[in-house]
Design a protein around this motif. Sequence first.
Motif, PDB file in Angstrom:
ATOM      1  N   GLY A 149       8.668  -7.427  38.750  1.00  0.00           N
ATOM      2  CA  GLY A 149       9.544  -7.906  37.682  1.00  0.00           C
ATOM      3  C   GLY A 149       9.604  -9.419  37.635  1.00  0.00           C
ATOM      4  O   GLY A 149       9.557 -10.036  36.556  1.00  0.00           O
ATOM      5  N   VAL A 150       9.690 -10.039  38.809  1.00  0.00           N
ATOM      6  CA  VAL A 150       9.757 -11.506  38.871  1.00  0.00           C
ATOM      7  C   VAL A 150       8.431 -12.123  38.429  1.00  0.00           C
ATOM      8  O   VAL A 150       8.412 -13.073  37.636  1.00  0.00           O
ATOM      9  N   LEU A 151       7.331 -11.584  38.937  1.00  0.00           N
ATOM     10  CA  LEU A 151       6.029 -12.169  38.576  1.00  0.00           C
ATOM     11  C   LEU A 151       5.737 -12.003  37.085  1.00  0.00           C
ATOM     12  O   LEU A 151       5.181 -12.904  36.448  1.00  0.00           O
ATOM     13  N   GLY A 152       6.099 -10.857  36.530  1.00  0.00           N
ATOM     14  CA  GLY A 152       5.880 -10.657  35.105  1.00  0.00           C
ATOM     15  C   GLY A 152       6.650 -11.658  34.266  1.00  0.00           C
ATOM     16  O   GLY A 152       6.121 -12.238  33.302  1.00  0.00           O
ATOM     17  N   ALA A 153       7.907 -11.890  34.643  1.00  0.00           N
ATOM     18  CA  ALA A 153       8.713 -12.864  33.901  1.00  0.00           C
ATOM     19  C   ALA A 153       8.212 -14.281  34.141  1.00  0.00           C
ATOM     20  O   ALA A 153       8.174 -15.107  33.214  1.00  0.00           O
ATOM     21  N   ALA A 154       7.827 -14.575  35.376  1.00  0.00           N
ATOM     22  CA  ALA A 154       7.316 -15.921  35.679  1.00  0.00           C
ATOM     23  C   ALA A 154       6.051 -16.206  34.871  1.00  0.00           C
ATOM     24  O   ALA A 154       5.869 -17.319  34.357  1.00  0.00           O
ATOM     25  N   LYS A 155       5.189 -15.232  34.767  1.00  0.00           N
ATOM     26  CA  LYS A 155       3.970 -15.406  33.963  1.00  0.00           C
ATOM     27  C   LYS A 155       4.334 -15.697  32.507  1.00  0.00           C
ATOM     28  O   LYS A 155       3.755 -16.594  31.870  1.00  0.00           O
ATOM     29  N   ALA A 156       5.304 -14.956  31.980  1.00  0.00           N
ATOM     30  CA  ALA A 156       5.720 -15.176  30.593  1.00  0.00           C
ATOM     31  C   ALA A 156       6.273 -16.582  30.408  1.00  0.00           C
ATOM     32  O   ALA A 156       5.919 -17.287  29.444  1.00  0.00           O
ATOM     33  N   PHE A 157       7.139 -17.024  31.336  1.00  0.00           N
ATOM     34  CA  PHE A 157       7.728 -18.369  31.227  1.00  0.00           C
ATOM     35  C   PHE A 157       6.657 -19.449  31.342  1.00  0.00           C
ATOM     36  O   PHE A 157       6.659 -20.419  30.577  1.00  0.00           O
ATOM     37  N   GLU A 158       5.771 -19.312  32.304  1.00  0.00           N
ATOM     38  CA  GLU A 158       4.792 -20.380  32.539  1.00  0.00           C
ATOM     39  C   GLU A 158       3.757 -20.462  31.417  1.00  0.00           C
ATOM     40  O   GLU A 158       3.417 -21.545  30.957  1.00  0.00           O
ATOM     41  N   ASP A 159       3.247 -19.315  30.989  1.00  0.00           N
ATOM     42  CA  ASP A 159       2.288 -19.343  29.872  1.00  0.00           C
ATOM     43  C   ASP A 159       2.945 -19.910  28.620  1.00  0.00           C
ATOM     44  O   ASP A 159       2.339 -20.696  27.876  1.00  0.00           O
ATOM     45  N   LEU A 160       4.182 -19.521  28.404  1.00  0.00           N
ATOM     46  CA  LEU A 160       4.906 -20.023  27.233  1.00  0.00           C
ATOM     47  C   LEU A 160       5.132 -21.530  27.345  1.00  0.00           C
ATOM     48  O   LEU A 160       4.977 -22.269  26.359  1.00  0.00           O
ATOM     49  N   GLY A 161       5.457 -21.988  28.546  1.00  0.00           N
ATOM     50  CA  GLY A 161       5.687 -23.414  28.745  1.00  0.00           C
ATOM     51  C   GLY A 161       4.432 -24.233  28.475  1.00  0.00           C
ATOM     52  O   GLY A 161       4.488 -25.278  27.821  1.00  0.00           O
ATOM     53  N   VAL A 162       3.302 -23.760  28.976  1.00  0.00           N
ATOM     54  CA  VAL A 162       2.043 -24.486  28.749  1.00  0.00           C
ATOM     55  C   VAL A 162       1.729 -24.536  27.255  1.00  0.00           C
ATOM     56  O   VAL A 162       1.396 -25.597  26.701  1.00  0.00           O
ATOM     57  N   SER A 163       1.850 -23.405  26.591  1.00  0.00           N
ATOM     58  CA  SER A 163       1.576 -23.365  25.148  1.00  0.00           C
ATOM     59  C   SER A 163       2.544 -24.251  24.368  1.00  0.00           C
ATOM     60  O   SER A 163       2.176 -24.867  23.367  1.00  0.00           O
ATOM     61  N   ALA A 164       3.785 -24.316  24.839  1.00  0.00           N
ATOM     62  CA  ALA A 164       4.797 -25.134  24.156  1.00  0.00           C
ATOM     63  C   ALA A 164       4.460 -26.616  24.242  1.00  0.00           C
ATOM     64  O   ALA A 164       4.486 -27.338  23.238  1.00  0.00           O
ATOM     65  N   TYR A 165       4.141 -27.089  25.447  1.00  0.00           N
ATOM     66  CA  TYR A 165       3.796 -28.511  25.596  1.00  0.00           C
ATOM     67  C   TYR A 165       2.529 -28.834  24.814  1.00  0.00           C
ATOM     68  O   TYR A 165       2.429 -29.889  24.184  1.00  0.00           O
ATOM     69  N   ASN A 166       1.541 -27.931  24.871  1.00  0.00           N
ATOM     70  CA  ASN A 166       0.296 -28.192  24.132  1.00  0.00           C
ATOM     71  C   ASN A 166       0.557 -28.288  22.632  1.00  0.00           C
ATOM     72  O   ASN A 166      -0.082 -29.068  21.930  1.00  0.00           O
ATOM     73  N   GLY A 167       1.480 -27.484  22.145  1.00  0.00           N
ATOM     74  CA  GLY A 167       1.773 -27.504  20.719  1.00  0.00           C
ATOM     75  C   GLY A 167       2.677 -28.643  20.290  1.00  0.00           C
ATOM     76  O   GLY A 167       2.695 -29.025  19.116  1.00  0.00           O
ATOM     77  N   ASP A 222      -6.806 -24.607  26.381  1.00  0.00           N
ATOM     78  CA  ASP A 222      -5.631 -23.768  26.577  1.00  0.00           C
ATOM     79  C   ASP A 222      -4.962 -23.489  25.239  1.00  0.00           C
ATOM     80  O   ASP A 222      -5.132 -24.233  24.266  1.00  0.00           O
ATOM     81  N   MET A 223      -4.201 -22.411  25.202  1.00  0.00           N
ATOM     82  CA  MET A 223      -3.504 -22.031  23.985  1.00  0.00           C
ATOM     83  C   MET A 223      -2.376 -23.015  23.673  1.00  0.00           C
ATOM     84  O   MET A 223      -1.834 -23.672  24.559  1.00  0.00           O
ATOM     85  N   SER A 224      -1.992 -23.074  22.398  1.00  0.00           N
ATOM     86  CA  SER A 224      -0.830 -23.865  21.994  1.00  0.00           C
ATOM     87  C   SER A 224      -0.026 -23.051  20.989  1.00  0.00           C
ATOM     88  O   SER A 224      -0.562 -22.172  20.308  1.00  0.00           O
ATOM     89  N   MET A 225       1.263 -23.339  20.946  1.00  0.00           N
ATOM     90  CA  MET A 225       2.162 -22.627  20.037  1.00  0.00           C
ATOM     91  C   MET A 225       3.104 -23.615  19.375  1.00  0.00           C
ATOM     92  O   MET A 225       3.444 -24.657  19.939  1.00  0.00           O
ATOM     93  N   THR A 226       3.554 -23.281  18.188  1.00  0.00           N
ATOM     94  CA  THR A 226       4.522 -24.121  17.495  1.00  0.00           C
ATOM     95  C   THR A 226       5.895 -23.933  18.130  1.00  0.00           C
ATOM     96  O   THR A 226       6.176 -22.904  18.766  1.00  0.00           O
ATOM     97  N   PRO A 227       6.783 -24.917  17.941  1.00  0.00           N
ATOM     98  CA  PRO A 227       8.134 -24.763  18.490  1.00  0.00           C
ATOM     99  C   PRO A 227       8.843 -23.500  17.990  1.00  0.00           C
ATOM    100  O   PRO A 227       9.523 -22.828  18.770  1.00  0.00           O
ATOM    101  N   VAL A 228       8.673 -23.187  16.712  1.00  0.00           N
ATOM    102  CA  VAL A 228       9.349 -21.994  16.185  1.00  0.00           C
ATOM    103  C   VAL A 228       8.827 -20.739  16.879  1.00  0.00           C
ATOM    104  O   VAL A 228       9.605 -19.850  17.260  1.00  0.00           O
ATOM    105  N   ALA A 229       7.514 -20.654  17.076  1.00  0.00           N
ATOM    106  CA  ALA A 229       6.935 -19.483  17.741  1.00  0.00           C
ATOM    107  C   ALA A 229       7.388 -19.396  19.194  1.00  0.00           C
ATOM    108  O   ALA A 229       7.678 -18.304  19.707  1.00  0.00           O
TER     109      ALA A 229
END
Length: 249
Positions: A149-167, A222-229
Amino acid sequence: MSTKTIPSSQPQTTDLEKPLYTPIKRRSFFMYAGATAGATALVLAGCKKDDSTTPTPAAGTVSLGNGNLSVLQYAYSLEQLEAAFYAQVVKTPASDFAPIELAYFTQVATHEAIHRDFFKAAITNVAKGTPIMDLTPDFSSIDFTKRAGVLGAAKAFEDLGVSAYNGAGKLISNSDANGAAYLTLAGKIVSVEARHAAYVRDLLNPGSFAADDQVDPASGLDMSMTPVAVITAAQKYVKQTIDASQVGK
């Protein structure tokens, strides 16, 4: 928890970055803010205040505002969530963690708390804005008692964080005299987030640190995402409604 400072042999850094190197154990926010104000004096000399704003939101909604200030608020909101998540991971470690995994998450918790505090101080002392409120996390969907449960959530947070900064990088305007410094710092922080993401991914699935769902196999980027996404994806982890519709505009 590490309290090491950056040794003198490390590359030169800007004044804006110095708060990142303050040992977190010795900081209260007020001490930290004062130190930051002094450290950024040279940066601010001759600079105009960022004319972006953070408007008063409707009840229950947190607006991130517009302009460069909104990009800082955006990063601050995400770092708040990450810091809260890892603090909970360390406070109530999963029963099936390996000792090395708890040590790793303790280190990451320190990184994320530093990032959170840094953005709060930067908003106050450099951008001369008012930080958004302390967000109330909602981690009810995460099973902190189990490693998976922790690793799954950590993966979601970290991937999202990388995409957020890239975007968000392209949203930082150099019309603000601090724009270049913000962009440099974003690059240094996203690389840390990417290290976290790679490690968590390999804990979950060895060899997946740069899997195609995160690194485009055609471009190698690496992937990037918009702030809204990004905020739409993160919204389930926070009780307040976050409005990112004007970030960077």
